[in-house]
Design a protein around this motif. Sequence first.
Motif, PDB file in Angstrom:
ATOM      1  N   TYR A 157      23.123 -29.464 -29.028  1.00  7.35           N
ATOM      2  CA  TYR A 157      23.903 -29.622 -29.829  1.00  7.35           C
ATOM      3  C   TYR A 157      24.751 -28.320 -30.206  1.00  7.35           C
ATOM      4  N   THR A 158      24.197 -27.353 -29.900  1.00  6.69           N
ATOM      5  CA  THR A 158      24.843 -26.110 -30.092  1.00  6.69           C
ATOM      6  C   THR A 158      25.553 -25.312 -29.183  1.00  6.69           C
ATOM      7  N   LYS A 159      25.169 -25.627 -27.904  1.00  4.95           N
ATOM      8  CA  LYS A 159      25.397 -24.926 -26.744  1.00  4.95           C
ATOM      9  C   LYS A 159      25.387 -23.277 -26.747  1.00  4.95           C
ATOM     10  N   ASP A 160      24.269 -23.016 -27.612  1.00  9.69           N
ATOM     11  CA  ASP A 160      24.065 -21.755 -27.799  1.00  9.69           C
ATOM     12  C   ASP A 160      22.899 -20.973 -26.722  1.00  9.69           C
ATOM     13  N   THR A 161      23.588 -20.321 -25.840  1.00 12.43           N
ATOM     14  CA  THR A 161      22.846 -19.714 -24.712  1.00 12.43           C
ATOM     15  C   THR A 161      21.667 -18.891 -25.056  1.00 12.43           C
ATOM     16  N   ALA A 162      21.477 -18.384 -26.438  1.00 10.13           N
ATOM     17  CA  ALA A 162      20.518 -17.700 -26.806  1.00 10.13           C
ATOM     18  C   ALA A 162      19.345 -18.471 -26.977  1.00 10.13           C
ATOM     19  N   LYS A 163      19.386 -19.822 -27.199  1.00  9.56           N
ATOM     20  CA  LYS A 163      18.200 -20.908 -27.255  1.00  9.56           C
ATOM     21  C   LYS A 163      17.538 -20.794 -25.908  1.00  9.56           C
ATOM     22  N   LEU A 164      18.370 -20.833 -24.764  1.00  5.23           N
ATOM     23  CA  LEU A 164      17.958 -20.968 -23.534  1.00  5.23           C
ATOM     24  C   LEU A 164      17.303 -19.674 -22.967  1.00  5.23           C
ATOM     25  N   GLN A 165      18.026 -18.535 -23.364  1.00  2.00           N
ATOM     26  CA  GLN A 165      17.170 -17.288 -23.132  1.00  2.00           C
ATOM     27  C   GLN A 165      15.862 -16.918 -23.854  1.00  2.00           C
ATOM     28  N   GLN A 166      15.864 -17.753 -25.149  1.00  2.00           N
ATOM     29  CA  GLN A 166      14.631 -17.740 -25.995  1.00  2.00           C
ATOM     30  C   GLN A 166      13.469 -18.382 -25.274  1.00  2.00           C
ATOM     31  N   LEU A 167      13.837 -19.639 -24.542  1.00  2.00           N
ATOM     32  CA  LEU A 167      13.030 -20.570 -23.889  1.00  2.00           C
ATOM     33  C   LEU A 167      12.299 -19.709 -22.673  1.00  2.00           C
ATOM     34  N   LEU A 168      13.317 -19.004 -21.728  1.00  3.24           N
ATOM     35  CA  LEU A 168      12.952 -18.357 -20.813  1.00  3.24           C
ATOM     36  C   LEU A 168      11.931 -17.297 -21.071  1.00  3.24           C
ATOM     37  N   GLU A 169      12.148 -16.598 -22.307  1.00  5.66           N
ATOM     38  CA  GLU A 169      11.476 -15.512 -22.562  1.00  5.66           C
ATOM     39  C   GLU A 169      10.108 -15.633 -23.181  1.00  5.66           C
ATOM     40  N   ARG A 170       9.984 -16.560 -23.922  1.00  4.39           N
ATOM     41  CA  ARG A 170       8.929 -17.220 -24.673  1.00  4.39           C
ATOM     42  C   ARG A 170       7.719 -17.955 -23.933  1.00  4.39           C
ATOM     43  N   TYR A 171       8.633 -18.896 -22.943  1.00  6.90           N
ATOM     44  CA  TYR A 171       7.905 -20.098 -22.177  1.00  6.90           C
ATOM     45  C   TYR A 171       8.223 -19.905 -20.863  1.00  6.90           C
ATOM     46  N   PRO A 172       7.950 -18.755 -20.277  1.00  7.80           N
ATOM     47  CA  PRO A 172       8.531 -18.674 -18.692  1.00  7.80           C
ATOM     48  C   PRO A 172       7.805 -19.596 -17.661  1.00  7.80           C
TER      49      PRO A 172
END
Length: 801
Positions: free
Chosen positions: A656-671
């Motif tokens: 809904y936001t297309k905020d790529t920071a959320k994708l980065q957060q996913l990869l960093e926290r839940y690799p």
Amino acid sequence: MYKQKIAVMLFASLTITSAPAFYFGPQGGEAARAYAESIDPVQQVVTEAYQTFLQDRALTTQQIAALQQHKERLFPYIQAGLALTENRLRLTDEQQAYIFQEWGFWLEVARQLKDPRVKPVLLSWLRTAKPIPDPFTLGEVLDSMVQAGDKQQLLETLKHSSEVGAMVLLPILEKKQAISDQQLDSLLSAYPDRPQARAIIGAIGSKQDGQERLQKLYGKKEIPATAKRLIVQELLVKGNGKDSAWLKKIAQQTTDPATEQLIDQELVRNHGDMEAAKRLHDSGMQHGFTIALDGISEKFLAEHFPAGKLAQGIAAYEEIRGFPYFHQQDGEEWLSYQSHGSDFASPQKAINQWLAFIENNPNHPALDDAAYRLARCYQITGNYERALYWFDRARTLGDQDLQYDAYGQFLFVLDVNMKADGLSRLDTAQLPSWSKGWVDYSLAVEYLRERQYSKASSAMQQFIRAYEAKQPDLFAHESGQETLWQSFYPFWSYVKEQQSLAQQAAEQQEQINRAAGAEKAQKQYELAAMISKQPLLYYNHLWRGDRQTFFWLGQIKSMDYQVSLDHYIARFNHLVHAADVFSQIHLQEADELTGAKTLFSQMLMNSKLIDYGEEVSFHATKTVLQQQILQTGEELLKRYPESELADDTLLLIYHYTKDTAKLQQLLERYPQSDKAAEAAKLLKEQPEMADSSRMDLVPVQKLAEQDWQLPANIKKWVEQCKAKPGRYVMRDGDWMYAYMVPQQGKQAYMYLQTNRDRAVFFYEESKLGNFAREKNDGARLVRLPYRFVAHAPVTWEAIGN
């Protein structure tokens, strides 16, 4: 494992397969399971054949051979499929919209297998009052099966056939030379008042000398007036110059107003015949119009007889409604015809005016329109009992061209406007007899919507016991007017399933009431999960699958925002109910697993609502739903950062936001997450515009400047603003008002759109139509729930900027 379960729970209710699968009807017990196992190869053959038929409208040679091989085991299901009974090898309930294609498939199977044993079920379609899905193909298949020795059986079927059935049967009889022209003529004398009459007359009229024969039949004393009208209708369709003289003579001589009006409207519309026009006007206003007077003829009569009762009634109608009678006259645009009019701005005053109109114009063609608008005025003011009475009357008064709207609004009142307390007090003595069952069932549904599950289960059980044996009576008043879908809708099966679910919910609610702490939270979750998977749980099955159709064709969705529709969405929509039950779970008491599932489920309920359909916008805008998704997602991440649903949450927020920071957060926290690969792929792609950035249309309610619903302070504000052209906005409690005053001689047009950051009224000014100019009706005043725009200041922007 629970991630898989929650995905199944949340997406199963909206899943529809693109390639429909068949299943066998109920067989009963262990024998059924054993039989189902043994017939799997047959089911595969049929499924493949059906998929081919959907694509090509034909079967392959190999498929026909395979069907032939299994014919004996398939035959009971071929019969059931041709009859469209619930025991057939049929589509799943979610795919019942394919009923037309399915029946066509079984007809093709019957055509290819050429089994004479199916003839009785095919012939039975010719006697039913239900719509025949495809009469032409039925005739083709029957024609291919009929043998010389079937003549008597066909003639016997004709004795009891429906109108459409006779239309199918007569060409077959003629092709097989099983009926002579003389016999055809004599059939009309045998069945002059029966459903077959129209088909017989059509068959005679299609002959080379058919018009002369029909004229001779018309002159016979034993032919009743009803059949003579059908003859006239046929001659009007097939007529030529020679017949016009004969028809004109009949119009002058007949004592039957219906026959005279049929002919005279034709003479007026196509020939401008003033003698016929005078006769048509006087007959209609004296006896009532027995035909549906078309707009061209009606306008012609009103213009050429301005002192007549028709024109006087039209003037009175326009005065009450404040809108042109002929809604496209003088350049006026067509504006949601049935929902537009100033009578709704002062409904109490209009009620007395419409009652006087009905009394003073007993034969006016607009009598049904007047009754309909009278009912709407009662509906707007909350007098639902009188609204129901007049919606029913509107079906039978005037030129009867509002039957669909009036009948649909009758059910709309029961399903949308009324709640349990009103339905329980409703006096049906002044309503049609069939309405008692409708009210009883609607009351049971309302108990369910109020989550009085035990009470709903009992009420539905009583309804089933009282009415199931009288099923024809429940919809008998619709004879001949049902749609194909409605006529085969498994009403009682659905109601029984609904009753069972109500009982299940009652038992679950009882368990919740007895539990506490984490156990209570888990039980609440289970109830919400069950609700989320049942899209028909709160559905009023009296619509029989036709509610959405009526909401479009009955102009409900083209109406303005309505409080009743706002409340209705919250009452009937299973996703709204499920989200609400999820929201009642105390997260402090729930274990982490249940808490995370609860918040993620709330996100998904709102996500589904965004794509559910336009009607949801009457209750909650996409902007608000998106905000709730994001807020709930952030809460889940904060409360349960180690949850297995955290990665799904981040991905949904990104959607809904297309905020790529959320994708980065996913990869960093839940690799190691099963969503990591998808997140990495999305990071490499060019992001699309965020859903929350798109502007979505918001429904508003149009109001007159002195509308009865306006509080005194808003009326005062309007008076102050109207002196000067401009655009104005004012909040009053739970409402937001917007008012646009255009330049002199102009008409204001505006609509509202929102996204996460903006709430904008887009506007323009256009030339004022003649009727509106007379009324000085160029300004526009609207209101909407303030919650729709509370997230951002309201601004104005000219269209095209």
